[in-house]
Enzyme design. Structure first.
Site, PDB file in Angstrom:
ATOM      1  N   ASP A   1     105.689 -32.355-146.432  1.00 32.14           N
ATOM      2  CA  ASP A   1     104.515 -32.336-147.234  1.00 32.14           C
ATOM      3  C   ASP A   1     103.263 -33.187-146.234  1.00 32.14           C
ATOM      4  OD1 ASP A   1     102.544 -33.393-148.863  1.00 32.14           O
ATOM      5  OD2 ASP A   1     103.842 -34.971-149.874  1.00 32.14           O
TER       6      ASP A   1
ATOM      7  N   LYS B   1      92.711 -33.388-150.212  1.00 29.85           N
ATOM      8  CA  LYS B   1      92.456 -34.187-149.349  1.00 29.85           C
ATOM      9  C   LYS B   1      91.636 -33.686-148.221  1.00 29.85           C
ATOM     10  CE  LYS B   1      95.382 -36.886-151.972  1.00 29.85           C
ATOM     11  NZ  LYS B   1      96.690 -36.909-151.736  1.00 29.85           N
TER      12      LYS B   1
ATOM     13  N   TRP C   1     104.498 -41.884-150.814  1.00 29.63           N
ATOM     14  CA  TRP C   1     104.802 -40.547-151.169  1.00 29.63           C
ATOM     15  C   TRP C   1     105.971 -39.851-151.073  1.00 29.63           C
ATOM     16  CZ3 TRP C   1     101.525 -39.133-154.712  1.00 29.63           C
ATOM     17  CH2 TRP C   1     100.226 -39.786-154.602  1.00 29.63           C
TER      18      TRP C   1
HETATM   19  C1  LIG Z   1      97.871 -37.041-152.654  1.00 33.33           C
HETATM   20  C2  LIG Z   1      99.296 -36.690-152.086  1.00 33.33           C
HETATM   21  C3  LIG Z   1     100.294 -36.094-153.042  1.00 33.33           C
HETATM   22  C4  LIG Z   1      99.976 -36.185-154.681  1.00 33.33           C
HETATM   23  O1  LIG Z   1      99.047 -35.025-154.821  1.00 33.33           O
HETATM   24  P1  LIG Z   1      98.905 -34.417-156.184  1.00 33.33           P
HETATM   25  O2  LIG Z   1      97.820 -33.407-155.910  1.00 33.33           O
HETATM   26  O3  LIG Z   1      97.942 -35.651-156.903  1.00 33.33           O
HETATM   27  O4  LIG Z   1     100.065 -34.309-157.310  1.00 33.33           O
HETATM   28  C5  LIG Z   1     101.537 -36.013-152.656  1.00 33.33           C
HETATM   29  N1  LIG Z   1     101.783 -36.137-151.180  1.00 33.33           N
HETATM   30  C6  LIG Z   1     101.023 -36.590-150.416  1.00 33.33           C
HETATM   31  C7  LIG Z   1     101.077 -36.965-148.939  1.00 33.33           C
HETATM   32  C8  LIG Z   1      99.638 -37.085-150.972  1.00 33.33           C
HETATM   33  O5  LIG Z   1      98.549 -37.610-150.081  1.00 33.33           O
END
Ligand SMILES: *Cc1c(COP(=O)(O)O)cnc(C)c1O
Length: 377
Positions: A184, A208, A106
């Site tokens: 993030d 998530k 990521w």
């Molecule tokens: C799932 C995830 C993303 C991407 O998310 P989307 O909503 O599919 O764009 C980005 N960063 C992390 C850490 C993730 O787990």
């Protein structure tokens, strides 16, 4: 009806109590005669849902008063563009430079996308370890000219989590005391208490650990929205719907927000409060992760390759020593009601995501299945 144990990394399992309440309110929310999905986002009913969700999230994470909580769209990957567009010009309005620590898939994506907007310096990378550890903070090569430092504090695919909050003044000296840190937190937000004041911006997609896909949450310190001249720090080409300052000024209502996602997230926030808040969720996560990692470390049949101090409490990748058994492992797991254990295609193997909504019983069932599979092979 029979519910399974769903180990998906995202979209992921939601608390059953939340789904039941949403089902009960689907056709008629609080005697309005309509579904939340059908309400005007500017009507008083939805405004009350929105305000309560904001207040509950602020309470859960103890978000300080000088931070705005934004509900937007675009997902975690959208933020890879939205963050540089809003913050990369820095205070003086022209740096277009930031630093990043790369700890997995990521943050690698964040690096690539940000480079479209400016210079993204790699302060440290764990690629030499195969992304199995967070690089020691003392080794991060930070730049004074960077507008911010980007971190991914839980690498969902690699299973690497920060178990510390960076204190740059301590490790890099007073010159870096005010360096804004962007995190993030898509895959571990609300899994434990976080000192929000140590970050400039925290963001995450909802799917998530919070609610349905389509809602993205950003928690941003207000002073980052402006440059030294008191004007918007965002690049002029930043779309208005993604301009943090515009969103902050309109209470995330510049355009239609993801209303149903906000409603479900609000129910999840209430559920979290009823569970005892984030301290209780942390204890719950530790109990689940300890059980699973404890078993993984007790056998040579399976392995988790992440350095013990950096293991994620949310996403547990693991490998069978004999990978020719992968298909049989997944088939047996499916039959036992243990779903979505296949690892991400980027690294293979298996992955168990054990977010807030996964009960301890789910991890107990997984470990029991893994033990039985080991005995049988
Ligand atoms: C799932 C995830 C993303 C991407 O998310 P989307 O909503 O599919 O764009 C980005 N960063 C992390 C850490 C993730 O787990």
């Amino acid at each position: 009806m029979s519910r399974v144990f769903n180990f998906s990394a995202g979209p992921a399992a939601l608390p059953e109590a939340v789904l039941e309440q949403a089902a009960a309110e689907m056709l008629d929310w609080h005697e309005t005669g309509m579904s939340v999905m059908e309400m005007s986002h500017r009507g008083s009913d939805f405004m009350s849902i929105h305000a309560e969700a904001l207040a509950d999230l602020r309470e859960l994470l103890a978000v300080p008063a000088n931070y705005k909580i934004l509900f937007l769209q675009g997902g975690g990957l959208g933020e890879n563009a939205i963050v540089p567009l809003n913050l990369m010009r820095g205070k003086s309005g022209h740096q277009n430079e930031a630093d990043i620590v790369i700890t997995g898939v990521w943050s690698e994506k964040s690096h690539v996308e940000a480079q479209r907007y400016g210079k993204m310096n790699i302060a440290a990378s764990a690629s030499d370890t195969g992304f199995t550890a967070v690089p020691a903070i003392e080794s991060w090569k930070l730049n004074k000219s960077a507008a911010y430092l980007h971190l991914c504090t839980n690498e969902t695919i690699n299973g690497v989590e920060y178990h510390f909050t960076p204190d740059l003044a301590k490790t890099h000296g007073a010159a870096f005391a005010d360096m804004p840190i962007v995190a993030d937190m898509s895959s571990h937000i609300l899994s434990r208490p976080v000192d929000v004041s140590k970050y400039a911006l925290i963001y995450g997609g909802a799917q998530k650990n919070i609610g349905p896909a389509g809602l993205t949450i950003a928690i941003v310190r207000e002073d980052l929205l402006l440059n030294d001249a008191g004007q918007s720090r965002a690049h002029p080409m930043c779309p208005s719907v993604f301009n943090y300052k515009t969103l902050a000024e309109t209470d995330s209502m510049y355009n239609t927000p993801p209303t149903y996602g906000i409603y479900i997230a609000g129910l999840v926030f209430k559920w979290l409060k009823a569970q005892g808040g984030l301290k209780a969720m942390e204890a719950h996560s530790r109990a689940k992760a300890t059980l699973l990692y404890g078993y993984l470390d007790s056998t040579n049949f399976y392995a988790n390759r992440v350095s013990k101090t950096d293991r994620s409490l949310m996403n547990v990748p693991f490998f069978l020593h004999d990978e020719s058994l992968n298909a049989a492992f997944l088939q047996g797991a499916n039959e036992a009601g243990l779903k979505q254990l296949k690892g991400h295609r980027a690294i293979g193997g298996m992955r168990a995501s054990i977010y807030n909504a996964m009960p301890l019983a789910g991890v107990e069932a997984l470990v029991a299945y893994m033990k039985a599979f080991e005995r049988a092979h």
